[in-house]
Design a protein around this motif. Structure first.
Motif, PDB file in Angstrom:
ATOM      1  N   CYS A 155       0.830  -1.210   0.000  1.00  0.00           N
ATOM      2  CA  CYS A 155       0.000   0.000   0.000  1.00  0.00           C
ATOM      3  C   CYS A 155       0.861   1.256   0.000  1.00  0.00           C
ATOM      4  O   CYS A 155       0.559   2.221  -0.709  1.00  0.00           O
ATOM      5  N   GLU A 156       1.938   1.253   0.796  1.00  0.00           N
ATOM      6  CA  GLU A 156       2.794   2.439   0.834  1.00  0.00           C
ATOM      7  C   GLU A 156       3.505   2.646  -0.501  1.00  0.00           C
ATOM      8  O   GLU A 156       3.753   3.792  -0.897  1.00  0.00           O
ATOM      9  N   MET A 157       3.834   1.577  -1.197  1.00  0.00           N
ATOM     10  CA  MET A 157       4.490   1.708  -2.488  1.00  0.00           C
ATOM     11  C   MET A 157       3.514   2.105  -3.598  1.00  0.00           C
ATOM     12  O   MET A 157       3.893   2.806  -4.540  1.00  0.00           O
ATOM     13  N   CYS A 158       2.262   1.650  -3.499  1.00  0.00           N
ATOM     14  CA  CYS A 158       1.341   1.787  -4.629  1.00  0.00           C
ATOM     15  C   CYS A 158       0.318   2.915  -4.501  1.00  0.00           C
ATOM     16  O   CYS A 158       0.006   3.578  -5.501  1.00  0.00           O
ATOM     17  N   LEU A 159      -0.214   3.155  -3.304  1.00  0.00           N
ATOM     18  CA  LEU A 159      -1.260   4.171  -3.171  1.00  0.00           C
ATOM     19  C   LEU A 159      -0.807   5.579  -3.557  1.00  0.00           C
ATOM     20  O   LEU A 159      -1.626   6.358  -4.061  1.00  0.00           O
ATOM     21  N   PRO A 160       0.473   5.947  -3.366  1.00  0.00           N
ATOM     22  CA  PRO A 160       0.874   7.289  -3.815  1.00  0.00           C
ATOM     23  C   PRO A 160       0.692   7.526  -5.313  1.00  0.00           C
ATOM     24  O   PRO A 160       0.554   8.679  -5.742  1.00  0.00           O
ATOM     25  N   PHE A 161       0.663   6.480  -6.112  1.00  0.00           N
ATOM     26  CA  PHE A 161       0.460   6.636  -7.560  1.00  0.00           C
ATOM     27  C   PHE A 161      -1.004   6.895  -7.926  1.00  0.00           C
ATOM     28  O   PHE A 161      -1.296   7.373  -9.022  1.00  0.00           O
ATOM     29  N   VAL A 162      -1.926   6.547  -7.024  1.00  0.00           N
ATOM     30  CA  VAL A 162      -3.356   6.516  -7.358  1.00  0.00           C
ATOM     31  C   VAL A 162      -4.012   7.858  -7.052  1.00  0.00           C
ATOM     32  O   VAL A 162      -3.830   8.430  -5.971  1.00  0.00           O
ATOM     33  N   LYS A 163      -4.768   8.365  -8.017  1.00  0.00           N
ATOM     34  CA  LYS A 163      -5.499   9.614  -7.806  1.00  0.00           C
ATOM     35  C   LYS A 163      -6.690   9.372  -6.880  1.00  0.00           C
ATOM     36  O   LYS A 163      -7.178   8.236  -6.749  1.00  0.00           O
ATOM     37  N   VAL A 164      -7.158  10.421  -6.240  1.00  0.00           N
ATOM     38  CA  VAL A 164      -8.342  10.306  -5.393  1.00  0.00           C
ATOM     39  C   VAL A 164      -9.523   9.839  -6.246  1.00  0.00           C
ATOM     40  O   VAL A 164      -9.780  10.379  -7.325  1.00  0.00           O
ATOM     41  N   GLY A 165     -10.199   8.820  -5.772  1.00  0.00           N
ATOM     42  CA  GLY A 165     -11.273   8.196  -6.538  1.00  0.00           C
ATOM     43  C   GLY A 165     -10.836   6.958  -7.276  1.00  0.00           C
ATOM     44  O   GLY A 165     -11.671   6.204  -7.785  1.00  0.00           O
ATOM     45  N   GLY A 166      -9.528   6.724  -7.345  1.00  0.00           N
ATOM     46  CA  GLY A 166      -8.997   5.528  -7.999  1.00  0.00           C
ATOM     47  C   GLY A 166      -8.869   4.357  -7.031  1.00  0.00           C
ATOM     48  O   GLY A 166      -9.286   4.436  -5.865  1.00  0.00           O
ATOM     49  N   ARG A 167      -8.249   3.281  -7.514  1.00  0.00           N
ATOM     50  CA  ARG A 167      -8.165   2.055  -6.715  1.00  0.00           C
ATOM     51  C   ARG A 167      -6.799   1.401  -6.833  1.00  0.00           C
ATOM     52  O   ARG A 167      -6.177   1.435  -7.894  1.00  0.00           O
ATOM     53  N   PHE A 168      -6.377   0.803  -5.732  1.00  0.00           N
ATOM     54  CA  PHE A 168      -5.232  -0.092  -5.724  1.00  0.00           C
ATOM     55  C   PHE A 168      -5.764  -1.513  -5.648  1.00  0.00           C
ATOM     56  O   PHE A 168      -6.550  -1.851  -4.762  1.00  0.00           O
ATOM     57  N   LEU A 169      -5.356  -2.353  -6.598  1.00  0.00           N
ATOM     58  CA  LEU A 169      -5.788  -3.751  -6.665  1.00  0.00           C
ATOM     59  C   LEU A 169      -4.590  -4.637  -6.346  1.00  0.00           C
ATOM     60  O   LEU A 169      -3.653  -4.733  -7.138  1.00  0.00           O
ATOM     61  N   ALA A 170      -4.612  -5.255  -5.177  1.00  0.00           N
ATOM     62  CA  ALA A 170      -3.506  -6.091  -4.720  1.00  0.00           C
ATOM     63  C   ALA A 170      -3.877  -7.561  -4.864  1.00  0.00           C
ATOM     64  O   ALA A 170      -4.874  -8.012  -4.306  1.00  0.00           O
ATOM     65  N   MET A 171      -3.066  -8.305  -5.616  1.00  0.00           N
ATOM     66  CA  MET A 171      -3.322  -9.725  -5.820  1.00  0.00           C
ATOM     67  C   MET A 171      -2.727 -10.518  -4.663  1.00  0.00           C
ATOM     68  O   MET A 171      -1.528 -10.451  -4.389  1.00  0.00           O
ATOM     69  N   GLU A 175      -5.835 -16.551   2.130  1.00  0.00           N
ATOM     70  CA  GLU A 175      -5.498 -16.552   3.558  1.00  0.00           C
ATOM     71  C   GLU A 175      -4.673 -15.321   3.912  1.00  0.00           C
ATOM     72  O   GLU A 175      -3.567 -15.421   4.438  1.00  0.00           O
ATOM     73  N   CYS A 176      -5.229 -14.146   3.648  1.00  0.00           N
ATOM     74  CA  CYS A 176      -4.449 -12.924   3.865  1.00  0.00           C
ATOM     75  C   CYS A 176      -5.050 -12.042   4.956  1.00  0.00           C
ATOM     76  O   CYS A 176      -4.741 -10.843   5.027  1.00  0.00           O
ATOM     77  N   GLN A 177      -5.898 -12.618   5.813  1.00  0.00           N
ATOM     78  CA  GLN A 177      -6.549 -11.811   6.836  1.00  0.00           C
ATOM     79  C   GLN A 177      -5.545 -11.161   7.784  1.00  0.00           C
ATOM     80  O   GLN A 177      -5.713 -10.011   8.192  1.00  0.00           O
ATOM     81  N   GLU A 178      -4.476 -11.890   8.121  1.00  0.00           N
ATOM     82  CA  GLU A 178      -3.468 -11.303   9.004  1.00  0.00           C
ATOM     83  C   GLU A 178      -2.814 -10.086   8.352  1.00  0.00           C
ATOM     84  O   GLU A 178      -2.534  -9.083   9.022  1.00  0.00           O
ATOM     85  N   GLU A 179      -2.572 -10.179   7.042  1.00  0.00           N
ATOM     86  CA  GLU A 179      -2.019  -9.025   6.329  1.00  0.00           C
ATOM     87  C   GLU A 179      -3.000  -7.862   6.348  1.00  0.00           C
ATOM     88  O   GLU A 179      -2.610  -6.705   6.525  1.00  0.00           O
ATOM     89  N   LEU A 180      -4.282  -8.165   6.148  1.00  0.00           N
ATOM     90  CA  LEU A 180      -5.295  -7.112   6.194  1.00  0.00           C
ATOM     91  C   LEU A 180      -5.325  -6.452   7.563  1.00  0.00           C
ATOM     92  O   LEU A 180      -5.442  -5.225   7.677  1.00  0.00           O
ATOM     93  N   CYS A 197     -12.868  -7.408  -0.647  1.00  0.00           N
ATOM     94  CA  CYS A 197     -12.025  -8.449  -1.242  1.00  0.00           C
ATOM     95  C   CYS A 197     -12.846  -9.222  -2.265  1.00  0.00           C
ATOM     96  O   CYS A 197     -14.012  -9.535  -2.026  1.00  0.00           O
ATOM     97  N   TYR A 198     -12.220  -9.509  -3.389  1.00  0.00           N
ATOM     98  CA  TYR A 198     -12.878 -10.252  -4.470  1.00  0.00           C
ATOM     99  C   TYR A 198     -12.163 -11.585  -4.627  1.00  0.00           C
ATOM    100  O   TYR A 198     -11.001 -11.632  -5.028  1.00  0.00           O
ATOM    101  N   VAL A 212      -7.473  -7.751  -3.225  1.00  0.00           N
ATOM    102  CA  VAL A 212      -7.805  -6.786  -2.176  1.00  0.00           C
ATOM    103  C   VAL A 212      -7.982  -5.430  -2.859  1.00  0.00           C
ATOM    104  O   VAL A 212      -7.076  -4.949  -3.529  1.00  0.00           O
ATOM    105  N   VAL A 213      -9.148  -4.839  -2.699  1.00  0.00           N
ATOM    106  CA  VAL A 213      -9.492  -3.583  -3.366  1.00  0.00           C
ATOM    107  C   VAL A 213      -9.435  -2.446  -2.356  1.00  0.00           C
ATOM    108  O   VAL A 213     -10.200  -2.424  -1.383  1.00  0.00           O
TER     109      VAL A 213
END
Length: 236
Positions: A155-171, A175-180, A197-198, A212-213
């Protein structure tokens, strides 16, 4: 490989995509396997696995946002996943492939030419440095990452690229609840909110993966992203 991809795409309930998408993705897969003999691009080397674990694994991101005519940056793209798959399925997508290894990017430029994909830009940079570049910062509708880094770091690496209203999609895996949980503070600190999450099953397999959206709802504070060593030492 083309038949596997074609039937798999049909199972994913995707938005409309070009009739030649499966053929292009199969050609991409063949180019990948060929180049992998001289360059370390992937540990996945069999045609069935390339078709499923690369091509059909990346395609479901189309169900996580409207990519038509959008600007997307694929951070740490490696062999081009998921960005190149999304571009083949959504030709109007403006795609930037960011990676730290120029050799991979040069190969991806060749692949884009071979597949007649227009609107593909490569960027040789470290994500944490590029995210502080005013010409790139908060300029994209979407950022994606298909990486093993912890979600908070991504998130720290990717969200700075995203404009307000956009989305970061992390694959991620399912079993990533601990990461969340660990990212629960980082996401709002960086101007994001967890949209959901999709989960999806990769066609022709019993493997379930997750996207993770994270939606960008406020500008990212200027001090982020920090240097990589700082991120690792003191995660948000």
């Amino acid at each position: 490989m083309e038949s596997l991809i074609s039937t798999g795409l049909a199972q994913l309930d995707l938005p409309a995509y070009p009739a030649d998408a499966a053929a292009k993705l199969a050609k991409y897969g063949n180019l990948l396997m060929e180049q992998n003999q001289v360059m370390n691009l992937t540990a996945i080397t069999q045609p069935f696995d390339v078709a499923t674990l690369h091509m059909l694994d990346c395609a479901p991101l189309l169900n996580c946002g409207r990519l038509e005519h959008a600007k997307l940056i694929d951070v740490g793209t490696g062999a081009g996943f998921p960005g190149m798959v999304l571009k083949a399925l959504c030709p109007t997508l403006s795609l930037t492939l960011l990676d730290g290894l120029q050799k991979r990017l040069s190969w991806l430029e060749t692949v884009a030419e071979e597949l007649a994909l227009e609107g593909v830009t490569t960027l040789h940079a470290r994500a944490e440095e590029a995210g502080q570049d005013g010409s790139l910062r908060e300029q994209f509708d979407f950022a994606t990452a298909r990486a093993v880094a912890d979600l908070g770091l991504l998130c720290e690496m990717c969200l700075p690229f995203v404009k307000v209203g956009g989305r970061f999609l992390a694959m991620k895996g399912p079993e990533c609840q601990e990461e969340l949980d660990r990212a629960a503070r980082a996401i709002p600190t960086l101007g994001g909110v967890l949209k959901g999450c999709y989960d999806y099953r990769i066609p022709h397999t019993d493997i379930t993966h997750r996207v993770v959206v994270v939606e960008k709802v406020a500008p990212c504070p200027a001090k982020y992203p920090r240097r990589w060593a700082k991120m690792q030492k003191t995660p948000l």
